[in-house]
Design an enzyme around this catalytic site. Structure first.
Site, mmCIF file in Angstrom:
data_model
loop_
_atom_site.group_PDB
_atom_site.id
_atom_site.type_symbol
_atom_site.label_atom_id
_atom_site.label_comp_id
_atom_site.label_asym_id
_atom_site.label_seq_id
_atom_site.Cartn_x
_atom_site.Cartn_y
_atom_site.Cartn_z
ATOM 1 N N GLY A 14 0.838 -1.210 0.000
ATOM 2 C CA GLY A 14 0.000 0.000 0.000
ATOM 3 C C GLY A 14 0.867 1.253 0.000
ATOM 4 O O GLY A 14 1.867 1.311 0.704
ATOM 5 N N ARG A 75 1.128 -4.905 -5.944
ATOM 6 C CA ARG A 75 1.119 -6.151 -5.191
ATOM 7 C C ARG A 75 1.575 -7.228 -6.182
ATOM 8 O O ARG A 75 1.247 -7.161 -7.360
ATOM 9 C CB ARG A 75 -0.272 -6.410 -4.622
ATOM 10 N N CYS A 76 2.384 -8.139 -5.733
ATOM 11 C CA CYS A 76 2.999 -9.090 -6.657
ATOM 12 C C CYS A 76 2.953 -10.500 -6.076
ATOM 13 O O CYS A 76 3.775 -10.855 -5.238
ATOM 14 C CB CYS A 76 4.440 -8.649 -6.925
ATOM 15 N N ASP A 106 3.937 -4.533 6.312
ATOM 16 C CA ASP A 106 4.230 -5.849 6.853
ATOM 17 C C ASP A 106 4.482 -6.905 5.757
ATOM 18 O O ASP A 106 5.429 -7.693 5.852
ATOM 19 C CB ASP A 106 3.011 -6.267 7.709
ATOM 20 N N THR A 129 3.747 2.683 5.742
ATOM 21 C CA THR A 129 2.328 2.291 5.749
ATOM 22 C C THR A 129 1.554 3.268 6.615
ATOM 23 O O THR A 129 2.057 3.704 7.654
ATOM 24 C CB THR A 129 2.122 0.854 6.288
ATOM 25 N N ASP A 131 -0.923 2.474 8.304
ATOM 26 C CA ASP A 131 -1.578 1.729 9.389
ATOM 27 C C ASP A 131 -0.829 1.759 10.722
ATOM 28 O O ASP A 131 -1.416 1.459 11.761
ATOM 29 C CB ASP A 131 -1.764 0.259 8.986
ATOM 30 N N GLU A 191 -16.467 10.276 20.288
ATOM 31 C CA GLU A 191 -16.990 9.719 21.544
ATOM 32 C C GLU A 191 -16.451 8.329 21.824
ATOM 33 O O GLU A 191 -16.428 7.881 22.965
ATOM 34 C CB GLU A 191 -18.516 9.671 21.509
ATOM 35 N N SER A 219 -24.904 14.962 19.483
ATOM 36 C CA SER A 219 -24.408 14.181 18.349
ATOM 37 C C SER A 219 -23.280 13.301 18.853
ATOM 38 O O SER A 219 -22.684 13.596 19.888
ATOM 39 C CB SER A 219 -23.867 15.093 17.251
ATOM 40 N N GLU A 226 -11.468 -0.462 10.056
ATOM 41 C CA GLU A 226 -11.913 -1.457 9.059
ATOM 42 C C GLU A 226 -11.222 -2.769 9.401
ATOM 43 O O GLU A 226 -10.019 -2.806 9.655
ATOM 44 C CB GLU A 226 -11.525 -1.030 7.640
#
Ligand code: ADP
Length: 326
Positions: A14, A75-76, A106, A129, A131, A191, A219, A226
């Site tokens: 990525g 990507r491979c 990773d 990355t 992430d 929140e 609200s 994800e």
């Protein structure tokens, strides 16, 4: 192991903002030390097919501020096979590349580790990355920029959420890691955060509702990482609609916007420092390591350690979200 005269450089997996700053730093440091730099396009794919260009210092001019990666990424699956890796090795021999610097997540580092041990070939990895899910480094290149993108988006959603008294589930990236969701929640004043690291231990939604997380609010915003483990934002929205129909629920999936944009100052500095250190480490005779940052100091982490371990989430961060959302 002979002297390293030529290095190969690639970005894989990525893309992340700051990869270009790392490409610039690696290239210029190598040239400073009178090495040749061969830029490999499209990650391991380009290594197999030989998509390679020699880089001079001008090739990396004016890129420090650009998101994405000028080397492209891919990507491979072929690199996951012994035949694919043999082709990659043949390219390195043919191009007289003595060592590799790989920038990626990773998966990229896992591939590097397998290749390095199979061919006894020197590789240094840089964590690229959004992430932040790489063990041994406090931060990864791209994470800070992605966090900034998230808070900018959440700030905007907050305006409309509070105008309508709505509950928003906002899904952020992370691929089974809750760093973006959790720190994104702290930084945006959300929140709550729902993260995969604790998804199997507690019902995070039940917890939120039980604690009356909307008692003092008109609200609410919940960031959801994800992940198949959490089920994502849609899963929680569907549950709330069914179990608590009194709530006006909306879902936003931030998606690829989180990968783009000009890197933050932090990511540019991190990428520059790690890129410079990667060449110094090779010159020092180090190999098969990840170069990371720990307590603002550059560190070398053996691939075996960086890949095998999961980076832990600090449980205190969850407490901060909880306390600050009353
Ligand atoms: P990231 O580096 O962002 O985690 P991926 O998981 O897609 O991204 O991995 C990038 C690439 O690294 C893969 O497309 C593949 O070429 C290589 N790779 C990943 N895992 C392995 C593996 N187990 N063996 C060999 N190569 C791998």
């Amino acid at each position: 192991m002979g002297e390293i005269k030529t290095i190969g450089l690639l970005t894989s997996g990525g893309d992340a903002p700051g990869m270009n700053a790392a490409i610039r730093a690696v290239t210029r440091t190598a040239i400073y030390h009178e090495m040749k730099v061969k830029a490999i396009y499209r990650g391991y794919k380009g290594l197999i097919t030989g998509e390679i260009v020699e880089f001079k210092t001008q090739n990396v001019s004016n890129i420090i501020q650009q998101g994405g990666t000028i080397l492209k990424t891919a990507r491979c699956d072929e690199f996951k096979t012994a035949e694919g890796r043999k082709m990659a090795y043949d390219t390195l021999v043919r191009e007289e590349i003595d060592a590799l610097i790989v920038i990626g997540g990773d998966g990229t580092l896992t591939g590097a580790r397998i290749f390095a041990s199979e061919y006894d070939y020197p590789i240094v990895g840089l964590p690229g990355t959004i992430d932040n899910d790489i063990y041994g480094t406090d931060s990864t290149i791209g994470y800070d920029t992605a966090l900034n993108t998230i808070i900018e988006a959440v700030d905007k959603i907050r305006d409309t959420a509070s105008s309508h008294d709505r509950l928003f589930f906002i899904e952020v990236m992370g691929r089974d890691a809750g760093f973006l969701a959790l720190n994104g929640a702290i930084a945006s004043g959300a929140e709550a955060a729902i993260i995969p690291e604790i998804a199997t231990e507690v019902d995070q939604l039940e917890d939120l509702i039980k604690n009356g997380f909307r008692k003092t609010k008109n609200s609410s915003i919940v960031l959801v990482a994800e992940s198949e483990i959490t089920g994502g934002a849609m899963h929680y929205a569907d549950r709330v609609k069914k179990e608590y129909p009194e709530y006006d629920v909306r879902v936003v999936i931030l998606g690829h916007i989180q990968r783009g944009g000009s890197p933050s100052a932090y990511d540019r500095i991190l990428a520059s420092r790690l890129g410079e250190a990667s060449i110094e480490a090779l010159l020092d005779g180090q190999r098969n390591i990840l170069i990371g940052i720990d307590d603002d100091r550059i560190v070398a982490v053996p691939f075996s350690k960086a890949i095998k371990n999961d980076k832990p989430i600090d449980p205190d961060l969850m407490k901060v979200v909880k306390i600050l959302s009353i």
